[in-house]
Design an enzyme around this catalytic site. Structure first.
Site, mmCIF file in Angstrom:
data_model
loop_
_atom_site.group_PDB
_atom_site.id
_atom_site.type_symbol
_atom_site.label_atom_id
_atom_site.label_comp_id
_atom_site.label_asym_id
_atom_site.label_seq_id
_atom_site.Cartn_x
_atom_site.Cartn_y
_atom_site.Cartn_z
ATOM 1 N N ARG A 89 27.386 9.434 20.538
ATOM 2 C CA ARG A 89 27.827 10.395 21.547
ATOM 3 C C ARG A 89 26.588 10.937 22.243
ATOM 4 O O ARG A 89 25.479 10.808 21.747
ATOM 5 C CB ARG A 89 28.586 11.537 20.880
ATOM 6 C CG ARG A 89 29.974 11.154 20.439
ATOM 7 C CD ARG A 89 30.562 12.222 19.556
ATOM 8 N NE ARG A 89 30.746 13.485 20.262
ATOM 9 C CZ ARG A 89 31.058 14.627 19.650
ATOM 10 N NH1 ARG A 89 31.201 14.673 18.354
ATOM 11 N NH2 ARG A 89 31.229 15.733 20.359
ATOM 12 N N ARG A 143 35.814 25.179 21.628
ATOM 13 C CA ARG A 143 35.530 23.756 21.759
ATOM 14 C C ARG A 143 34.126 23.562 22.275
ATOM 15 O O ARG A 143 33.472 24.492 22.690
ATOM 16 C CB ARG A 143 36.529 23.120 22.741
ATOM 17 C CG ARG A 143 37.943 22.868 22.162
ATOM 18 C CD ARG A 143 37.994 21.685 21.219
ATOM 19 N NE ARG A 143 37.043 20.637 21.593
ATOM 20 C CZ ARG A 143 37.240 19.761 22.558
ATOM 21 N NH1 ARG A 143 38.358 19.742 23.228
ATOM 22 N NH2 ARG A 143 36.324 18.861 22.840
ATOM 23 N N GLY A 144 33.706 22.307 22.265
ATOM 24 C CA GLY A 144 32.420 21.979 22.857
ATOM 25 C C GLY A 144 31.368 21.649 21.826
ATOM 26 O O GLY A 144 31.612 21.745 20.625
ATOM 27 N N ARG A 183 38.812 25.954 8.205
ATOM 28 C CA ARG A 183 38.011 27.185 8.238
ATOM 29 C C ARG A 183 38.902 28.389 8.507
ATOM 30 O O ARG A 183 38.713 29.455 7.917
ATOM 31 C CB ARG A 183 36.923 27.085 9.315
ATOM 32 C CG ARG A 183 35.811 26.107 8.939
ATOM 33 C CD ARG A 183 34.868 25.862 10.099
ATOM 34 N NE ARG A 183 33.712 25.045 9.716
ATOM 35 C CZ ARG A 183 33.022 24.296 10.556
ATOM 36 N NH1 ARG A 183 33.379 24.232 11.836
ATOM 37 N NH2 ARG A 183 31.989 23.602 10.132
ATOM 38 N N ASP A 208 34.052 13.560 10.965
ATOM 39 C CA ASP A 208 34.792 13.324 12.204
ATOM 40 C C ASP A 208 35.554 12.001 12.198
ATOM 41 O O ASP A 208 36.264 11.694 13.153
ATOM 42 C CB ASP A 208 33.826 13.335 13.400
ATOM 43 C CG ASP A 208 33.144 14.681 13.574
ATOM 44 O OD1 ASP A 208 33.718 15.688 13.149
ATOM 45 O OD2 ASP A 208 32.031 14.715 14.124
ATOM 46 N N ARG A 263 28.901 26.033 22.162
ATOM 47 C CA ARG A 263 29.575 27.081 21.385
ATOM 48 C C ARG A 263 28.686 28.287 21.203
ATOM 49 O O ARG A 263 29.127 29.428 21.314
ATOM 50 C CB ARG A 263 29.962 26.543 20.009
ATOM 51 C CG ARG A 263 31.036 25.491 20.076
ATOM 52 C CD ARG A 263 31.453 25.112 18.686
ATOM 53 N NE ARG A 263 32.039 23.777 18.705
ATOM 54 C CZ ARG A 263 32.780 23.282 17.729
ATOM 55 N NH1 ARG A 263 32.993 24.008 16.664
ATOM 56 N NH2 ARG A 263 33.270 22.087 17.821
ATOM 57 N N CYS A 295 44.449 15.094 11.194
ATOM 58 C CA CYS A 295 43.228 15.839 11.507
ATOM 59 C C CYS A 295 43.468 17.330 11.552
ATOM 60 O O CYS A 295 42.547 18.106 11.590
ATOM 61 C CB CYS A 295 42.657 15.354 12.818
ATOM 62 S SG CYS A 295 43.766 15.631 14.187
HETATM 63 N N1 LIG Z 1 33.292 18.662 14.153
HETATM 64 C C1 LIG Z 1 31.940 18.671 14.645
HETATM 65 C C2 LIG Z 1 30.960 18.411 13.557
HETATM 66 N N2 LIG Z 1 30.945 17.249 12.893
HETATM 67 C C3 LIG Z 1 29.960 17.325 11.936
HETATM 68 C C4 LIG Z 1 29.353 18.559 12.075
HETATM 69 C C5 LIG Z 1 28.242 19.070 11.265
HETATM 70 C C6 LIG Z 1 27.596 18.119 10.327
HETATM 71 C C7 LIG Z 1 28.425 17.782 9.111
HETATM 72 O O1 LIG Z 1 29.019 18.659 8.468
HETATM 73 O O2 LIG Z 1 28.455 16.595 8.794
HETATM 74 C C8 LIG Z 1 29.967 19.250 13.110
HETATM 75 C C9 LIG Z 1 29.644 20.587 13.609
HETATM 76 C C10 LIG Z 1 30.261 21.704 12.810
HETATM 77 O O3 LIG Z 1 31.274 21.511 12.140
HETATM 78 O O4 LIG Z 1 29.739 22.836 12.876
#
Ligand SMILES: NCc1[nH]cc(CCC(=O)O)c1CC(=O)O
Length: 328
Positions: free
Chosen positions: A16, A158-159, A141, A88, A164, A263
């Site tokens: 990305r 988002r973003g 969370r 992800d 953020r 998800c």
């Molecule tokens: N969804 C986004 C994402 N994917 C992985 C990370 C952080 C690195 C990780 O935990 O592997 C993040 C950012 C976050 O959640 O703050």
């Protein structure tokens, strides 16, 4: 089978275009150069639908969109390997056809952290004012924040991490209906690993304990994906594999796929490796508001496969009623 000719062309790293993704691709390029000093690599950045769509991701196919476009680059040969945050990578379906996780890198820190606007005196969740607004779009969370502090108002955000943080610091930002944001917030929850990759750990005000906030399945894990048939790349990447992190990731993802956690389910899982190599997997499933949850923590048997441990944790959570909680 070797890579497409010419064989001395650079190894193309699909990524990305966010700063975090580029930093991760850079890190992998560096690791590869340490293995093979003469090796040339080239990042191939892509902006995914997940990056450009400003609204609720669940309306366009979920956060799997971030990895889908990169996987397509791999499948059609526009990239030779991809670096994915395992967190992800969707847990409820197999990897796209012809692709394989050739390596899992040593795991980074898995903790979630609280970040506050510049100048805010708040130093912990307990210090947030009654009814404070906290930004996160992760249902996992949200559920755990509300379990800690039911009075909090959890706001979607988002973003990229950079965007953020900018939103967090701009107390008065223009409101657009599309982005689903609702004005200023008092704090935000992010992963330490992501902030660390961006050199932004100075922004961390508080680290949630694992008891307060169990991490996402695959948190802190980078997975290196390539085409299955690409023996040369598979073998090269395999040399970067961390067997312990790989086993932990397999156990966590086996639990997740067993729970058919799409998800948006509040599911958390954290596997650790004891010095003797034995895995322990802690799994939790929450209701959306965090008021109900089930959890279990099981240790692997002497010769038990990681995936089998994941299935057992899944079965135990199901026995406790996880399914009803997920389906709400
Ligand atoms: N969804 C986004 C994402 N994917 C992985 C990370 C952080 C690195 C990780 O935990 O592997 C993040 C950012 C976050 O959640 O703050």
């Amino acid at each position: 089978m070797n890579r497409h000719p010419p064989p001395d062309s650079p190894l193309l790293i699909g990524t990305r275009s966010s700063a975090m993704a580029l930093a991760q691709a850079d890190h992998v390029a560096e690791l590869l150069r340490r293995l093979e000093p003469g090796l040339r690599t080239q990042p191939v950045p892509t902006t995914t639908t997940g990056d450009t769509w400003p609204g609720d991701l669940t309306r366009i196919g979920g956060k799997g969109l971030f990895v889908k476009a990169i996987d397509e680059q791999l499948q059609c040969g526009e990239a030779d390997l991809a670096v994915h945050c395992l967190k992800d990578v969707p847990g409820d379906r197999p990897l796209p056809r012809g692709l394989t996780i050739a390596a899992v890198l040593p795991r980074a820190d898995v903790h979630d952290v609280l970040v506050v606007p510049e100048g805010s005196p708040v130093a912990s969740p307990a210090e947030l004012p009654e009814g404070a607004a906290v930004a996160t779009s992760a249902v996992r969370r949200k559920a755990q924040l509300l379990a800690l502090r039911p009075d909090l108002r959890v706001m979607p955000v988002r973003g990229t991490v950079g965007t953020r943080l900018a939103k967090l610091d701009s107390a008065r930002r223009p409101h657009t209906a599309a982005d689903g944001d609702d004005g200023p917030v008092d704090a935000m929850v992010l992963a330490r690993a992501g902030l660390s990759r961006l050199g932004l750990t100075a922004r961390i005000r508080y680290e949630f304990s694992l008891a307060e906030m169990l991490p996402a399945v695959g948190a802190g894990v980078l997975a290196l994906v390539c085409r299955e048939e690409d023996d040369a790349v598979t073998a090269l990447l395999h040399r970067l594999d961390d067997p312990a992190a790989h086993a932990e990731a397999d156990a966590e993802r086996s639990m997740l796929s067993g729970l058919r956690g799409h998800c948006n389910s509040p599911i958390a899982g954290h596997c650790t490796t004891a010095p003797d190599g034995r895995l322990t997997l802690h799994g939790m499933v929450f209701s959306g508001d965090g008021s109900r949850f089930v959890q279990t923590r099981l240790q692997a048997g002497p010769r038990e496969e990681p995936a089998a441990l994941g299935s057992r944790v899944c079965a135990e959570l199901s026995r406790q009623g996880a399914r009803q909680i997920i389906d709400g």
